[in-house]
Design a protein around this motif. Structure first.
Motif, PDB file in Angstrom:
ATOM      1  N   ALA B 212       0.823  -1.211   0.000  1.00 10.99           N
ATOM      2  CA  ALA B 212       0.000   0.000   0.000  1.00 10.99           C
ATOM      3  C   ALA B 212       0.854   1.257   0.000  1.00 10.99           C
ATOM      4  O   ALA B 212       0.406   2.319  -0.454  1.00 10.99           O
ATOM      5  N   ALA B 213       2.084   1.171   0.508  1.00  8.80           N
ATOM      6  CA  ALA B 213       2.925   2.366   0.678  1.00  8.80           C
ATOM      7  C   ALA B 213       3.121   3.173  -0.609  1.00  8.80           C
ATOM      8  O   ALA B 213       2.955   4.395  -0.591  1.00  8.80           O
ATOM      9  N   PRO B 214       3.438   2.551  -1.734  1.00  3.97           N
ATOM     10  CA  PRO B 214       3.604   3.354  -2.945  1.00  3.97           C
ATOM     11  C   PRO B 214       2.303   4.028  -3.404  1.00  3.97           C
ATOM     12  O   PRO B 214       2.344   5.003  -4.148  1.00  3.97           O
ATOM     13  N   LEU B 215       1.148   3.507  -2.973  1.00  2.00           N
ATOM     14  CA  LEU B 215      -0.135   4.087  -3.386  1.00  2.00           C
ATOM     15  C   LEU B 215      -0.486   5.314  -2.549  1.00  2.00           C
ATOM     16  O   LEU B 215      -1.091   6.252  -3.041  1.00  2.00           O
ATOM     17  N   GLN B 216      -0.149   5.281  -1.277  1.00  2.00           N
ATOM     18  CA  GLN B 216      -0.612   6.344  -0.387  1.00  2.00           C
ATOM     19  C   GLN B 216       0.465   6.869   0.545  1.00  2.00           C
ATOM     20  O   GLN B 216       0.181   7.690   1.412  1.00  2.00           O
ATOM     21  N   GLY B 217       1.705   6.393   0.398  1.00  2.00           N
ATOM     22  CA  GLY B 217       2.766   6.798   1.294  1.00  2.00           C
ATOM     23  C   GLY B 217       2.664   6.068   2.614  1.00  2.00           C
ATOM     24  O   GLY B 217       1.723   5.293   2.841  1.00  2.00           O
ATOM     25  N   ALA B 218       3.661   6.269   3.471  1.00  2.00           N
ATOM     26  CA  ALA B 218       3.655   5.629   4.778  1.00  2.00           C
ATOM     27  C   ALA B 218       3.426   6.692   5.842  1.00  2.00           C
ATOM     28  O   ALA B 218       4.035   7.751   5.806  1.00  2.00           O
ATOM     29  N   SER B 219       2.516   6.415   6.760  1.00  2.00           N
ATOM     30  CA  SER B 219       2.299   7.325   7.881  1.00  2.00           C
ATOM     31  C   SER B 219       1.991   6.489   9.109  1.00  2.00           C
ATOM     32  O   SER B 219       1.495   5.366   8.984  1.00  2.00           O
ATOM     33  N   PRO B 220       2.278   7.000  10.287  1.00  2.51           N
ATOM     34  CA  PRO B 220       2.061   6.183  11.501  1.00  2.51           C
ATOM     35  C   PRO B 220       0.605   5.758  11.669  1.00  2.51           C
ATOM     36  O   PRO B 220       0.334   4.734  12.294  1.00  2.51           O
ATOM     37  N   GLU B 221      -0.322   6.534  11.095  1.00  2.00           N
ATOM     38  CA  GLU B 221      -1.746   6.213  11.290  1.00  2.00           C
ATOM     39  C   GLU B 221      -2.334   5.412  10.130  1.00  2.00           C
ATOM     40  O   GLU B 221      -3.537   5.148  10.099  1.00  2.00           O
ATOM     41  N   MET B 222      -1.517   5.026   9.149  1.00  4.29           N
ATOM     42  CA  MET B 222      -2.048   4.387   7.936  1.00  4.29           C
ATOM     43  C   MET B 222      -2.800   3.083   8.234  1.00  4.29           C
ATOM     44  O   MET B 222      -3.667   2.670   7.469  1.00  4.29           O
ATOM     45  N   GLY B 223      -2.489   2.454   9.372  1.00  8.48           N
ATOM     46  CA  GLY B 223      -3.133   1.180   9.675  1.00  8.48           C
ATOM     47  C   GLY B 223      -4.527   1.321  10.260  1.00  8.48           C
ATOM     48  O   GLY B 223      -5.306   0.367  10.243  1.00  8.48           O
ATOM     49  N   ASP B 224      -4.854   2.520  10.777  1.00  6.75           N
ATOM     50  CA  ASP B 224      -6.114   2.666  11.518  1.00  6.75           C
ATOM     51  C   ASP B 224      -7.348   2.359  10.672  1.00  6.75           C
ATOM     52  O   ASP B 224      -8.189   1.552  11.044  1.00  6.75           O
ATOM     53  N   SER B 225      -7.437   3.043   9.508  1.00  3.82           N
ATOM     54  CA  SER B 225      -8.636   2.846   8.688  1.00  3.82           C
ATOM     55  C   SER B 225      -8.656   1.446   8.076  1.00  3.82           C
ATOM     56  O   SER B 225      -9.709   0.817   7.956  1.00  3.82           O
ATOM     57  N   VAL B 226      -7.467   0.947   7.721  1.00  4.61           N
ATOM     58  CA  VAL B 226      -7.389  -0.389   7.134  1.00  4.61           C
ATOM     59  C   VAL B 226      -7.823  -1.447   8.149  1.00  4.61           C
ATOM     60  O   VAL B 226      -8.464  -2.440   7.800  1.00  4.61           O
ATOM     61  N   LEU B 227      -7.486  -1.213   9.423  1.00  2.65           N
ATOM     62  CA  LEU B 227      -7.885  -2.162  10.470  1.00  2.65           C
ATOM     63  C   LEU B 227      -9.409  -2.277  10.524  1.00  2.65           C
ATOM     64  O   LEU B 227      -9.966  -3.377  10.561  1.00  2.65           O
ATOM     65  N   ALA B 228     -10.072  -1.116  10.491  1.00  2.00           N
ATOM     66  CA  ALA B 228     -11.541  -1.123  10.548  1.00  2.00           C
ATOM     67  C   ALA B 228     -12.110  -1.888   9.357  1.00  2.00           C
ATOM     68  O   ALA B 228     -13.026  -2.713   9.504  1.00  2.00           O
ATOM     69  N   ILE B 229     -11.533  -1.642   8.175  1.00  6.89           N
ATOM     70  CA  ILE B 229     -12.031  -2.328   6.981  1.00  6.89           C
ATOM     71  C   ILE B 229     -11.740  -3.825   7.059  1.00  6.89           C
ATOM     72  O   ILE B 229     -12.580  -4.656   6.695  1.00  6.89           O
ATOM     73  N   ALA B 230     -10.567  -4.163   7.581  1.00  7.80           N
ATOM     74  CA  ALA B 230     -10.210  -5.584   7.693  1.00  7.80           C
ATOM     75  C   ALA B 230     -11.180  -6.307   8.629  1.00  7.80           C
ATOM     76  O   ALA B 230     -11.533  -7.468   8.395  1.00  7.80           O
ATOM     77  N   PHE B 231     -11.622  -5.623   9.657  1.00 11.05           N
ATOM     78  CA  PHE B 231     -12.624  -6.206  10.549  1.00 11.05           C
ATOM     79  C   PHE B 231     -13.913  -6.477   9.784  1.00 11.05           C
ATOM     80  O   PHE B 231     -14.508  -7.548   9.903  1.00 11.05           O
ATOM     81  N   VAL B 232     -14.328  -5.484   9.004  1.00  7.66           N
ATOM     82  CA  VAL B 232     -15.546  -5.648   8.209  1.00  7.66           C
ATOM     83  C   VAL B 232     -15.396  -6.855   7.281  1.00  7.66           C
ATOM     84  O   VAL B 232     -16.283  -7.712   7.205  1.00  7.66           O
TER      85      VAL B 232
END
Lengths: 237, 294
Positions: B212-232
């Motif tokens: 995902a990093a090349p698509l949106q860069g790396a940031s300390p919070e990048m996992g937060d929204s993905v975590l919610a989606i992964a739960f879904v």
């Protein structure tokens, strides 16, 4: 004959319930020992505690000179202790072959799978026909055969069987008990928990009677088979 | 709505599949951890993020993209194994909420650690030269890197499937997920299996983060929204089902992608609406508890 398994003062608890209250028994090499008694007497818990599946237990369990009490279940198996639990525990979603393979994975004696499958096929032809079938779809009797085969492909020195005849057609039960006799002749020692007391005693060498979480009687199988009073007192339902 | 042609729709679906590929990798790991260890891993997003940052660090050391792609998941997988052994293992058998709370706290520690080491602002992450640009896929031009993401995810899914179905270790994992006790009775040390499963699950999260990093860069919070989606995705696919994770991951990706075409403001909400609908019709999800690969 020397003792293969010695159990002394074994206690076990399920939560706050003190289930086993000082069990003493001994299994010698090459014999079939029956463990009989009513439901709730502690027979299954005895086997489970010997296997190391009960969270809280005390006492001494010595198998082939090794103190088992501090060892986890998988190590007890590798030392040569086989166990076929009451519910058979055929793993859903796995084929017959995969269930057998599971029994072979941790085996101390490494034998090629083909050799083992051939061997199983001669003993249990019904399983050989169903190797790639999902095991859980087989009949109760076939599943019991598989559970026994799975526990024995690693060639355990002592095999503990919990209610092998439960829920199985009588004709298959006879077949199975003949097999236990042949296994004994082949050098496997057996500790047998069985509800079908007459059948078990007819096959076994010695027997322990359990009641209230302890051993209350110990005799030769033949003697106990003739001892109607004791059977009536501890085993009738 | 004029201007929305069939080709545009098809391209948008393809974009959704690329997005979904990332979700699939995330949900596979979560589903594996839940199915086998009954660990609801709230740190899964943090492992995803750390995957991207390990790649950033490796690039800083002079490694190229391909080295990162190979080693970032492995290094994070090893970190995951360490976490399992030291932090999670003492909590087995204590109920589902203990590891849940622990991993929840752990995710904050990991995010804070990355902030301290790499700073609070995001870091851009270059797409490797060979993957820059677009390719004609018949329905229009599509970014090569997104095709690459779909390909890598497909390879990872196939690899995981072969590992689970065709290797002795996979057999132990499948059996252990259903009945750990019988596996122990048969002489197998289930604890060691759990360690490996944790390594695989967190390694897959790291692979997703790195992709995902090349698509949106790396940031300390990048996992937060993905975590919610992964739960879904995990819930929609069915807890513990790998096939469910794959199908639901792709579906959620496509739904997000189409929603952002037709009603961009609804893109995030659409995921949860999808989950609500699935849960009403089929509370156990697509393949809930039917089994790991069946």
């Amino acid at each position: 004959m020397t003792a293969m398994l010695t159990v002394e003062g074994m206690n076990a608890w399920y939560g706050p319930s003190h289930i086993l209250q000082g069990v003493d028994l001994e299994v010698r090499r090459g014999e079939i020992v029956c463990l009989i008694g009513r439901n709730g007497a502690g027979k299954t818990t005895t086997l489970r505690t010997i296997m190391g599946l009960v969270d809280r237990s005390t006492g001494r369990v010595v198998f082939e000179g090794q103190d088992l009490m501090k060892r986890p279940a998988h190590i007890r198996n590798r030392l040569g202790l086989g166990y076929v639990p009451e519910e058979r525990r055929i793993v859903s979603g796995l084929t017959v072959r995969e269930n057998l393979r599971l029994g072979l994975l941790a085996s101390a004696v490494k034998r090629p799978e083909r050799v083992v499958i051939d061997e199983v096929a001669t003993i249990f032809p019904r399983l050989a026909e169903r190797l790639d079938q999902t095991a859980i779809t087989m009949s109760g009797g076939e599943q019991q055969m598989l559970a026994i085969a799975r526990a024995t492909v690693s060639q355990p020195k002592l095999l503990m069987l919990d209610e092998p005849s439960e829920g199985i057609m009588p004709v298959l039960v006879d077949e199975m008990f003949e097999l236990f006799g042949r296994m004994r002749d082949g050098g496997t020692t057996i500790l047998l928990v069985e509800q079908n007391v007459e059948l078990a005693l007819a096959l076994g060498d010695r027997a322990y009677v359990m009641d209230g979480g302890g051993i209350v009687h110990h005799a030769n199988s033949a003697a106990l088979l003739a001892d109607e009073a004791t059977k009536e007192r501890y085993c009738s339902v | 709505m004029e201007g929305i042609t069939l080709d545009l729709l098809a391209l948008q679906i393809f974009t959704g599949l690329a997005l979904g590929a990332i979700y699939v990798l995330m949900a596979l790991g979560m589903s594996l951890l839940f199915g086998m260890l009954t660990v609801v891993n709230f740190a899964h997003g943090a492992f995803y993020m750390v995957g991207a940052y390990v790649a950033v660090a490796l690039l800083g050391l002079g490694a190229n993209f391909w080295v990162c792609l190979f080693f970032a998941p492995i290094l994070v997988g090893l970190l995951g194994m360490l976490v399992e052994r030291v932090l999670i293992r003492p909590l087995y058998g204590r109920g589902i909420d203990y590891p849940l709370l622990l991993t929840f706290g752990l995710s904050y520690v990991m995010i804070e650690a990355v902030r301290i080491l790499f700073g609070t602002t995001g870091i851009s992450f270059d797409t490797p030269d060979v993957l820059v640009g677009a390719a004609d896929i018949g329905i229009g031009y599509f970014p090569i890197y997104r095709l690459f993401v779909i390909g890598v995810a497909a390879a990872a899914v196939l690899g995981l499937w072969l590992f689970l179905e065709r290797t002795p270790y996979g057999l132990i994992i499948r059996a252990g997920a259903r009945d750990p006790q019988i596996v122990r009775i048969l002489g197998i040390d289930v604890g060691r299996v759990w360690l490996v499963v944790f390594g695989i699950g967190t390694g897959l999260a790291a692979l997703a983060g790195m992709l995902a990093a090349p698509l949106q860069g790396a940031s300390p919070e990048m996992g937060d929204s993905v975590l919610a989606i992964a739960f879904v995705v995990t819930v929609v696919g069915g807890m513990g089902s790998l096939l469910g994770a794959v199908l639901a991951g792709l579906l959620v990706g496509v739904v997000v992608s189409l929603a952002s075409l037709f009603a961009p403001e609804m893109a995030q909400v659409s995921i949860f609406a999808l989950m609500a609908v699935v849960l009403i019709i089929r509370p156990q999800g697509f393949f809930g508890r039917a089994g790991l690969m069946s």
